[in-house]
Design a protein around this motif. Structure first.
Motif, PDB file in Angstrom:
ATOM      1  N   LEU A 320      47.086  21.993  35.668  1.00 42.67           N
ATOM      2  CA  LEU A 320      46.470  20.820  36.298  1.00 42.67           C
ATOM      3  C   LEU A 320      46.896  20.716  37.755  1.00 42.67           C
ATOM      4  N   TYR A 321      45.910  20.703  38.636  1.00 41.44           N
ATOM      5  CA  TYR A 321      46.183  20.504  40.053  1.00 41.44           C
ATOM      6  C   TYR A 321      46.508  19.028  40.288  1.00 41.44           C
ATOM      7  N   SER A 322      47.418  18.786  41.216  1.00 44.78           N
ATOM      8  CA  SER A 322      47.823  17.404  41.498  1.00 44.78           C
ATOM      9  C   SER A 322      46.626  16.575  41.930  1.00 44.78           C
ATOM     10  N   GLY A 323      46.571  15.349  41.402  1.00 42.10           N
ATOM     11  CA  GLY A 323      45.487  14.437  41.735  1.00 42.10           C
ATOM     12  C   GLY A 323      44.289  14.542  40.822  1.00 42.10           C
ATOM     13  N   PHE A 324      44.270  15.559  39.926  1.00 39.69           N
ATOM     14  CA  PHE A 324      43.117  15.719  39.031  1.00 39.69           C
ATOM     15  C   PHE A 324      43.298  14.851  37.793  1.00 39.69           C
ATOM     16  N   ASN A 325      42.261  14.110  37.434  1.00 42.50           N
ATOM     17  CA  ASN A 325      42.275  13.275  36.233  1.00 42.50           C
ATOM     18  C   ASN A 325      41.879  14.142  35.037  1.00 42.50           C
ATOM     19  N   TYR A 326      42.879  14.466  34.216  1.00 41.86           N
ATOM     20  CA  TYR A 326      42.635  15.425  33.134  1.00 41.86           C
ATOM     21  C   TYR A 326      42.174  14.778  31.833  1.00 41.86           C
ATOM     22  N   THR A 327      41.960  13.466  31.810  1.00 43.18           N
ATOM     23  CA  THR A 327      41.607  12.807  30.547  1.00 43.18           C
ATOM     24  C   THR A 327      40.346  13.384  29.930  1.00 43.18           C
ATOM     25  N   ALA A 328      39.418  13.843  30.778  1.00 41.40           N
ATOM     26  CA  ALA A 328      38.174  14.401  30.241  1.00 41.40           C
ATOM     27  C   ALA A 328      38.429  15.696  29.474  1.00 41.40           C
ATOM     28  N   MET A 329      39.540  16.403  29.815  1.00 43.16           N
ATOM     29  CA  MET A 329      39.837  17.667  29.138  1.00 43.16           C
ATOM     30  C   MET A 329      40.464  17.459  27.769  1.00 43.16           C
ATOM     31  N   LEU A 330      41.034  16.263  27.538  1.00 47.01           N
ATOM     32  CA  LEU A 330      41.767  16.041  26.295  1.00 47.01           C
ATOM     33  C   LEU A 330      40.879  16.112  25.071  1.00 47.01           C
ATOM     34  N   ASP A 331      39.636  15.699  25.231  1.00 48.71           N
ATOM     35  CA  ASP A 331      38.735  15.632  24.078  1.00 48.71           C
ATOM     36  C   ASP A 331      37.831  16.845  23.960  1.00 48.71           C
ATOM     37  N   GLU A 332      37.905  17.759  24.892  1.00 49.72           N
ATOM     38  CA  GLU A 332      37.013  18.914  24.838  1.00 49.72           C
ATOM     39  C   GLU A 332      37.754  20.152  24.378  1.00 49.72           C
ATOM     40  N   GLU A 333      37.041  21.054  23.761  1.00 48.67           N
ATOM     41  CA  GLU A 333      37.610  22.322  23.356  1.00 48.67           C
ATOM     42  C   GLU A 333      37.470  23.303  24.509  1.00 48.67           C
ATOM     43  N   PRO A 334      38.457  24.155  24.714  1.00 47.63           N
ATOM     44  CA  PRO A 334      38.320  25.148  25.774  1.00 47.63           C
ATOM     45  C   PRO A 334      37.123  26.060  25.502  1.00 47.63           C
ATOM     46  N   LYS A 335      36.187  26.074  26.411  1.00 45.23           N
ATOM     47  CA  LYS A 335      35.005  26.909  26.242  1.00 45.23           C
ATOM     48  C   LYS A 335      35.257  28.278  26.855  1.00 45.23           C
ATOM     49  N   LYS A 336      34.641  29.281  26.260  1.00 45.64           N
ATOM     50  CA  LYS A 336      34.802  30.625  26.785  1.00 45.64           C
ATOM     51  C   LYS A 336      34.086  30.756  28.120  1.00 45.64           C
ATOM     52  N   THR A 337      34.756  31.379  29.068  1.00 44.74           N
ATOM     53  CA  THR A 337      34.139  31.685  30.345  1.00 44.74           C
ATOM     54  C   THR A 337      34.164  33.196  30.529  1.00 44.74           C
ATOM     55  N   LYS A 338      33.486  33.656  31.539  1.00 44.94           N
ATOM     56  CA  LYS A 338      33.350  35.104  31.723  1.00 44.94           C
ATOM     57  C   LYS A 338      34.691  35.793  31.852  1.00 44.94           C
ATOM     58  N   ASN A 339      35.657  35.111  32.451  1.00 48.28           N
ATOM     59  CA  ASN A 339      36.921  35.800  32.704  1.00 48.28           C
ATOM     60  C   ASN A 339      37.910  35.696  31.551  1.00 48.28           C
ATOM     61  N   ASN A 340      37.574  34.998  30.460  1.00 53.77           N
ATOM     62  CA  ASN A 340      38.523  34.962  29.345  1.00 53.77           C
ATOM     63  C   ASN A 340      37.953  35.557  28.072  1.00 53.77           C
ATOM     64  N   LEU A 341      36.809  36.237  28.164  1.00 49.91           N
ATOM     65  CA  LEU A 341      36.315  36.972  27.016  1.00 49.91           C
ATOM     66  C   LEU A 341      37.267  38.124  26.713  1.00 49.91           C
ATOM     67  N   GLU A 342      37.201  38.671  25.497  1.00 51.89           N
ATOM     68  CA  GLU A 342      38.130  39.736  25.100  1.00 51.89           C
ATOM     69  C   GLU A 342      38.076  40.878  26.110  1.00 51.89           C
ATOM     70  N   PRO A 343      39.194  41.167  26.771  1.00 45.51           N
ATOM     71  CA  PRO A 343      39.196  42.196  27.822  1.00 45.51           C
ATOM     72  C   PRO A 343      39.307  43.596  27.233  1.00 45.51           C
ATOM     73  N   GLY A 344      39.032  44.594  28.052  1.00 41.04           N
ATOM     74  CA  GLY A 344      39.262  45.962  27.642  1.00 41.04           C
ATOM     75  C   GLY A 344      40.744  46.259  27.608  1.00 41.04           C
ATOM     76  N   ALA A 345      41.134  47.208  26.731  1.00 34.92           N
ATOM     77  CA  ALA A 345      42.559  47.507  26.560  1.00 34.92           C
ATOM     78  C   ALA A 345      43.209  47.935  27.867  1.00 34.92           C
TER      79      ALA A 345
END
Length: 595
Positions: A320-345
């Motif tokens: 969390l970057y300083s000053g960011f209101n993270y309450t909206a993240m508390l109720d959401e599930e982390p969604k997959k983004t392009k950079n966190n899909l299963e990487p190559g070995a």
């Protein structure tokens, strides 16, 4: 005089039931451990400085069963899991008074990665370096934080550790001595430490059935299945300390959304920095990484995905970057983004891929090779082969076949044997260990029992090269090993590309033909390493510190008889020290009693 005082202090380790206590060894004028800093802060977590005498850091650990907030039972330390963090400076004296409040259970505390220089009897291996801590008693550990880095502690029992008995150890040093201090702005110690563990639906300590069939149901970061939080200031770089505190075969893949990680250390030892998006930690491994807050201000997920026994499980924390209101993240599930899909070995960094910070200039000489063949074997026997009578030591016995050998999956073994805990702590009273229970590594076939005290006795000076070969005839599993007392050079790791088993003869043929490439220049120094299925890992150590050091497959502990060998480096412990330590009385481990 100071040296004498120091020696006396570090050998003091006594149960309240023993003959002495640490205080009884302390001089009246505690000059050596006096803190000469003018700062009013007397805690052990502080900025480490030059020319300041070490502090005496005392911790009280009450270990007992408890119910967590989610109504799931756990074994906690002072009502916490993970337990209290130990955060000290280099050369501080760490004293931990461990009180066992777990009914009908014995325990011992191991300081994972702490090399125990001068205090091998503090390593925390029952019936090898100490007597177990019985219910209702207190054991006093004392050792010097002699090496900086990221470590952790846990119960020697895999079940106890899985139930919650673990915690972090951070040893800092004066900032100018940190080799990578220029790469980060903040090192907030425990605030930026992520301990990841596997959670089970019930206490493993209370299960008497086959534990190999009990799988974890979730992962937790710093004990929380909800969101742990890391707060950062835009534009600054932070040192994060990652610890895989799982006791089972549970590799963990970790990444931070849209952020690179710069790996700077593995198992407490500095490495040449490597930038990556994904790191992989095996059970017991630690990794230090630098993350720079160089993205758009907001909140980002730190994602952890389990493999092997933890396949399908995940956990997340918030960056969390300083000053960011993270309450909206508390109720959401982390969604997959392009950079966190299963990487190559090839894009995943793990400890054995890294290079030690400084290149070696000395060619290894007088290297002694030891073959350790690891595989899951089925031992053939009939009920009539077993002698179930209680026989005295004076009477001849048949080989004893433990019940675990009758399972259809067989047991994991080293050179065809399982480890047997000695009848008395081998480090303290080596002459009292039954000679017929010991088998020499490399000569196991001479021992008729399935279990024996497997000992690699160091008889000559020089380097020892241990080839841990996962032969793969009886399973398709990889195994993670932990070496007590030393950091080893991991000079080679290989897996058969054809997915075919590898025998002793195959290994020696590959070696003779020069097909095994050894990194003798800048191999990473590690105390925890994986041995891939149908492959091998080769390590080198220079056993120059006396003690009985365990090389163990902790992650095998729930699904097999013990899998370990003792590296025995000759050491004469003064009688004063032996007499000061708690006695085992008539205690015998279950497998020793039956044998």
């Amino acid at each position: 005089m100071k040296l004498l005082v120091l020696c006396v202090i570090i050998v003091a380790n006594v149960s309240y039931n023993g003959k002495a206590s640490l205080e009884s060894f302390m001089p009246t004028a505690n000059v050596l451990l006096a803190d000469t800093t003018k700062n009013s802060d007397k805690s052990c977590q502080r900025p480490c400085k030059f020319n300041v005498k070490p502090r005496r850091c005392v911790y009280d650990f009450d270990i007992e069963p408890a119910i967590q907030e989610n109504d799931i039972p756990a074994i906690m330390i002072n009502g916490m899991t993970p337990g209290p963090p130990i955060h000290v400076c280099l050369n501080d004296v760490v004293i931990v008074k461990v009180k066992n409040k777990v009914p009908d259970q014995d325990l011992a505390m191991h300081w994972h990665g702490v090399e125990q220089k001068g205090t091998p009897y503090m390593d925390g291996v029952p019936m090898v370096t100490q007597c177990p801590v019985s219910y209702g008693s207190t054991y006093e550990y004392a050792f010097i934080a002699s090496t900086p880095g990221t470590f952790f502690y846990h119960s020697n029992s895999v079940a106890h550790q899985s139930d919650g008995v673990y915690g972090s150890i951070i040893v800092d040093q004066p900032q100018p001595l940190e080799p990578h201090v220029s790469l980060y702005d903040y090192d907030r110690g425990e605030e930026n430490t992520l301990m990841i563990a596997a959670k089970f639906p019930s206490l493993l300590t209370g299960i008497i059935e086959d534990l190999s069939q009990v799988l974890p149901t979730s992962l937790a970061i710093n004990g929380n299945e909800d969101r742990s939080k890391l707060f950062v200031i835009p534009g600054y770089a932070y040192r994060l300390r990652l610890i895989n505190a799982a006791a089972i075969e549970c590799p963990l893949l970790l990444n931070v959304d849209r952020h690179d990680m710069m790996v700077i250390a593995t198992d407490g030892k500095p490495v040449k920095p490597v930038s990556t998006r994904h790191v992989l930690l095996y059970p017991g491994e630690r990794m230090d990484v630098v993350v720079r807050a160089d993205q758009e201000a907001g909140g980002y997920w730190v994602r952890v995905h389990g493999r092997d026994k933890c396949s399908g499980l995940s956990a997340s924390a918030m960056l969390l970057y300083s000053g960011f209101n993270y309450t909206a993240m508390l109720d959401e599930e982390p969604k997959k983004t392009k950079n966190n899909l299963e990487p190559g070995a090839a894009s995943i960094i793990y400890g054995q891929k890294l290079q030690y910070l400084r290149d070696s200039t000395n060619a290894a000489e007088n290297v002694k090779s030891v073959y350790l063949g690891i595989d899951r074997n089925t031992v053939k026997f009939k009920d009539s082969d077993n002698d179930y009578r209680y026989l005295s030591d004076a009477l001849p016995t048949k080989p004893f076949y433990p019940a675990e050998l009758s399972t259809s999956n067989g047991v994991i073994q080293i050179n065809g044997k399982n480890f047997l805990y000695p009848n008395t702590p081998m480090l303290l009273k080596p002459m009292d260990v039954k000679p017929d229970s010991i088998c020499k590594v490399g000569e196991e076939e001479k021992h008729k029992q399935t279990q024996c005290v497997q000992v690699l006795k160091v008889e000559d000076k020089g380097e020892y090269e241990l080839a841990l070969v996962n032969e793969g005839f009886g399973s398709n599993d990889s195994y993670t090993f932990h070496l007590h007392g030393y950091s080893a050079e991991v000079i080679a790791t290989w897996q058969n590309p054809n997915n075919l088993p590898i025998s002793r003869e195959d290994f020696h043929k590959l070696d003779k033909e020069g097909k095994i490439i050894r990194n003798e220049r800048n191999a990473p120094l590690k105390d925890t390493f994986t041995v891939p299925n149908k492959g091998f890992t080769i390590i080198r150590i220079q056993p120059d510190r006396g003690g009985t050091w365990l090389l163990e497959c902790r992650s095998c502990g729930l699904s097999s008889l013990p899998v370990a060998v003792i590296i025995n480096v000759p050491l004469a412990i003064p009688k004063l020290v032996v007499d000061s330590l708690p006695k085992c009385g008539n205690y015998k481990p279950a497998d020793v009693l039956l044998n």
